[in-house]
Write an enzyme that holds these catalytic residues in place. Structure first.
Site, PDB file in Angstrom:
ATOM      1  N   HIS A  96     -10.450  24.662 -11.913  1.00  0.00           N
ATOM      2  CA  HIS A  96     -10.511  24.150 -13.296  1.00  0.00           C
ATOM      3  C   HIS A  96      -9.499  23.022 -13.474  1.00  0.00           C
ATOM      4  O   HIS A  96      -8.401  23.056 -12.899  1.00  0.00           O
ATOM      5  CB  HIS A  96     -10.288  25.264 -14.323  1.00  0.00           C
ATOM      6  CG  HIS A  96      -8.958  25.954 -14.259  1.00  0.00           C
ATOM      7  ND1 HIS A  96      -7.847  25.508 -14.945  1.00  0.00           N
ATOM      8  CD2 HIS A  96      -8.559  27.064 -13.598  1.00  0.00           C
ATOM      9  CE1 HIS A  96      -6.828  26.322 -14.719  1.00  0.00           C
ATOM     10  NE2 HIS A  96      -7.231  27.275 -13.893  1.00  0.00           N
ATOM     11  N   ASP A  98      -8.521  21.863 -16.647  1.00  0.00           N
ATOM     12  CA  ASP A  98      -7.698  21.997 -17.851  1.00  0.00           C
ATOM     13  C   ASP A  98      -6.430  22.766 -17.512  1.00  0.00           C
ATOM     14  O   ASP A  98      -6.372  23.500 -16.517  1.00  0.00           O
ATOM     15  CB  ASP A  98      -8.481  22.704 -18.967  1.00  0.00           C
ATOM     16  CG  ASP A  98      -8.798  24.155 -18.632  1.00  0.00           C
ATOM     17  OD1 ASP A  98      -9.415  24.388 -17.567  1.00  0.00           O
ATOM     18  OD2 ASP A  98      -8.437  25.049 -19.419  1.00  0.00           O
ATOM     19  N   ASP A 129      -1.668  25.203 -10.949  1.00  0.00           N
ATOM     20  CA  ASP A 129      -2.733  25.893 -11.685  1.00  0.00           C
ATOM     21  C   ASP A 129      -3.436  24.910 -12.619  1.00  0.00           C
ATOM     22  O   ASP A 129      -3.007  24.728 -13.751  1.00  0.00           O
ATOM     23  CB  ASP A 129      -2.107  27.048 -12.462  1.00  0.00           C
ATOM     24  CG  ASP A 129      -3.113  27.884 -13.225  1.00  0.00           C
ATOM     25  OD1 ASP A 129      -4.307  27.846 -12.886  1.00  0.00           O
ATOM     26  OD2 ASP A 129      -2.701  28.573 -14.173  1.00  0.00           O
ATOM     27  N   GLU A 164     -10.851  26.829 -18.812  1.00  0.00           N
ATOM     28  CA  GLU A 164     -10.444  28.133 -18.283  1.00  0.00           C
ATOM     29  C   GLU A 164      -9.194  28.654 -18.979  1.00  0.00           C
ATOM     30  O   GLU A 164      -9.087  29.849 -19.294  1.00  0.00           O
ATOM     31  CB  GLU A 164     -10.197  28.021 -16.773  1.00  0.00           C
ATOM     32  CG  GLU A 164     -10.094  29.364 -16.050  1.00  0.00           C
ATOM     33  CD  GLU A 164      -8.692  29.954 -16.053  1.00  0.00           C
ATOM     34  OE1 GLU A 164      -8.553  31.148 -15.753  1.00  0.00           O
ATOM     35  OE2 GLU A 164      -7.724  29.214 -16.368  1.00  0.00           O
ATOM     36  N   GLU A 165      -8.227  27.774 -19.237  1.00  0.00           N
ATOM     37  CA  GLU A 165      -6.982  28.218 -19.860  1.00  0.00           C
ATOM     38  C   GLU A 165      -7.175  28.588 -21.330  1.00  0.00           C
ATOM     39  O   GLU A 165      -6.288  29.189 -21.939  1.00  0.00           O
ATOM     40  CB  GLU A 165      -5.896  27.152 -19.719  1.00  0.00           C
ATOM     41  CG  GLU A 165      -5.522  26.810 -18.281  1.00  0.00           C
ATOM     42  CD  GLU A 165      -4.819  27.944 -17.542  1.00  0.00           C
ATOM     43  OE1 GLU A 165      -4.758  29.054 -18.084  1.00  0.00           O
ATOM     44  OE2 GLU A 165      -4.339  27.707 -16.423  1.00  0.00           O
TER      45      GLU A 165
END
Length: 459
Positions: A96, A98, A129, A164-165
């Site tokens: 991801h 984001d 991440d 995702e976050e």
């Protein structure tokens, strides 16, 4: 025996690392945050930048897609495809683009959105991440194409999510809308962690999750604490007594109906856990059994929010009602619906002093376990050992990745592998997030080797 040329792929990965790190630094500079409070144009810029890097690999089928999320659209996902040659499988590569908000800037020792290398680690929000996950996917394909060229026939589909976050609110809808576009024989999710610096891991299990809110009431309205206190206990006090029943004297979850998974095959030394978690020296660890089992194979309940008057706004009144949000991690093998029922029954049975106590269910997600005897998993473990030069750990994860359940439901025949680039000091979601560049290089090589072996032997 495999005929994959480890040395050639390693040389290709190494020759491209400067470019790979530079591209990662470019992505880190874009604060793409999928929360409504932040500028969504940055999220669009992030997707555009990722799409541009994919096109540099020579892929032409690159799309930026989203699906409705209420009155607006979900975060922009980048999807790109390289079709499989006849008789070859297709692998979906997920990450991801984001990131989490940076939080308090005073806690950072570098600028959050300016990638900065210090002592072999690259600092910046998203450096680990999960923009590093994106670059693992892109750089591994670049190395494969350089070494194998047209002999690399495995189909590759990139799927780089953009929310995702924020909890992946449209993930399920996105999969259902683009089911055929994303269909694959194996799925590699690069959004996890290694065992420690220098020791790789394949994440073989994830705990499931249920959450919800405990609501407790003792009065119709607030009353003076001096005039009525004594015979009456306030709602926060009784809520605390109810919360205390969630754990036994050892600190293990004490809710009937929850299950544990079989014992872990590796150990997580207590001294390592204490260092990695930053727990205070005086704090006794909760639960029984090995640290690994307590983290991966047993339920864990946390209170993650409380609604009661703040200290600054406190007055001398008995508070009539209070709420607490709980998060319950579930062992592999636990049915989330049964777990929700167990929490509901526990709250009803343990309401203190006759208070009105209810549990309002929230989100739920399935646990996950990898079949490590499957061909894709065996190839992944081989590739990790070759890239790091040491035996990988088959590790569980105490956390949950809810969208993994969606992938398993929509693509039940696909083998799912969960890999990653983080280590215990990456501090994802926290200030001073960072990426160990040596392990990053190894992660790129491991995925190149995995895909090369799939190209040779199939899935």
């Amino acid at each position: 025996m495999t005929n994959v040329n480890v040395e050639q792929l390693a040389a290709a990965v190494d020759s491209g690392m400067g470019r790979t790190i530079s591209s990662l630094e470019q992505l880190v500079s874009i604060p793409g945050i999928a929360w409504a409070a932040f500028d969504q144009q940055d999220l669009v810029r992030s997707a555009d930048a990722v799409a541009g890097l994919i096109r540099e690999l020579g892929l032409e089928d690159v799309q930026i897609l989203s699906v409705p999320n209420g009155e607006s659209d979900g975060g922009p996902a980048v999807v790109a495809r390289r079709p499989a040659a006849a008789g070859k499988p297709t692998v979906l590569l997920y990450a991801h683009h984001d990131v989490q908000p940076p939080g308090d800037p005073s806690l950072w020792k570098t600028e959050p959105f300016k990638a900065t290398e210090i002592d072999g680690r690259l600092f910046g929000r998203g450096a680990a991440d999960d923009k590093a996950g994106i670059m693992v996917h892109l750089a591994s394909l670049r190395a494969l194409l350089e070494v194998l060229g047209d002999d690399f026939g495995v189909g590759v589909t990139f799927f780089f999510e953009g929310e995702e976050e924020a909890g992946s609110p449209t993930f399920r809808s996105f999969l259902e809308t683009h089911r055929e576009l994303l269909r694959a024989d194996a799925i590699i999710v690069a959004d996890s962690s290694n065992w420690k610096v220098g020791v790789p891991a394949l994440t073989t299990s994830l705990r499931g999750l249920v959450d919800g809110t405990v609501e407790l009431r003792v009065l119709e309205h607030a009353v003076h604490s001096g005039m009525f206190g004594g015979p009456l206990l306030d709602a926060p006090t009784l809520l605390a007594r109810l919360i205390a029943t969630f754990h036994d004297d050892d600190g293990a979850v004490a809710i009937d109906g929850l299950v544990s998974a079989p014992a872990a095959s590796v150990d997580y030394p207590e001294e390592d856990f204490r260092r990695d978690s930053s727990v205070l020296d005086s704090v006794q660890l909760a639960g029984t059994g090995s640290i690994a089992d307590r983290l991966w194979n047993k339920p864990a309940l946390s209170v993650i929010g409380v609604d009661a008057p703040s200290v600054e706004l406190a007055s001398n009144t008995l508070i009539p009602a209070a709420r607490a949000k709980i998060s319950l991690r579930l062992a592999p093998g636990q049915d989330p619906d049964r777990a929700m029922e167990a929490v509901t029954a526990h709250v009803a049975a343990h309401a203190p002093f006759g208070a009105q106590a209810t549990f309002v269910p929230g989100e739920r997600g399935q646990a996950f376990a990898t079949d490590t005897t499957a061909p894709a998993a065996r190839s992944a473990l081989w590739a990790l050992e070759q890239a790091w030069g040491t035996q990988p750990v088959e590790a569980g994860m105490g956390g949950s990745i809810p969208f993994i359940a969606d992938l398993t439901e929509i693509y039940p025949q696909a083998q799912i592998l969960i890999t990653g680039v983080e280590d215990p000091d990456s501090r994802a979601h926290s200030a001073n997030e960072s990426l160990h560049l040596g392990d990053f290089r190894n992660a790129v090589l491991a995925q190149a080797l995995l895909l090369a072996r799939v190209n040779e032997e199939g899935i």
